[in-house]
Design a protein around this motif. Sequence first.
Motif: not given
Length: 104
Positions: A46-58, A82-90
């Motif tokens: 499930c986690l892997a699927g969510k990562a794949k379908s998310s807007s997370l960058s590589s 990562l930028t600060v917003p990217q870190f917050a998002d992940v």
Amino acid sequence: MAMHRSVAAGFAAVLMTVGAAAAADPAAIKEACVKNTSWTAEACECLAGKAKSSSLSSDQQAYVVAILAEDSDGAKKAEAALTVPQFADVSSFLVNAGTDCTGD
């Protein structure tokens, strides 16, 4: 609810202390999850699927892999990209996906 807090606290602690680069693909995320967490294979899938379908960058996905694999050097490298917003998002992704995938 208590499990949700422990999952969130666990991810938060890891995110704060470990700093990543590994192949950012769902198989790597699932493998690291199965190997290094107490989650079921289904929760890790499930986690892997969510990562794949998310807007997370590589870079963000590489960070997820490194965190789950307990790869401090890799996590530091991925975090530096990562930028600060990217870190917050992940960080939010890990907490929310953890809750969604484990049911806690």
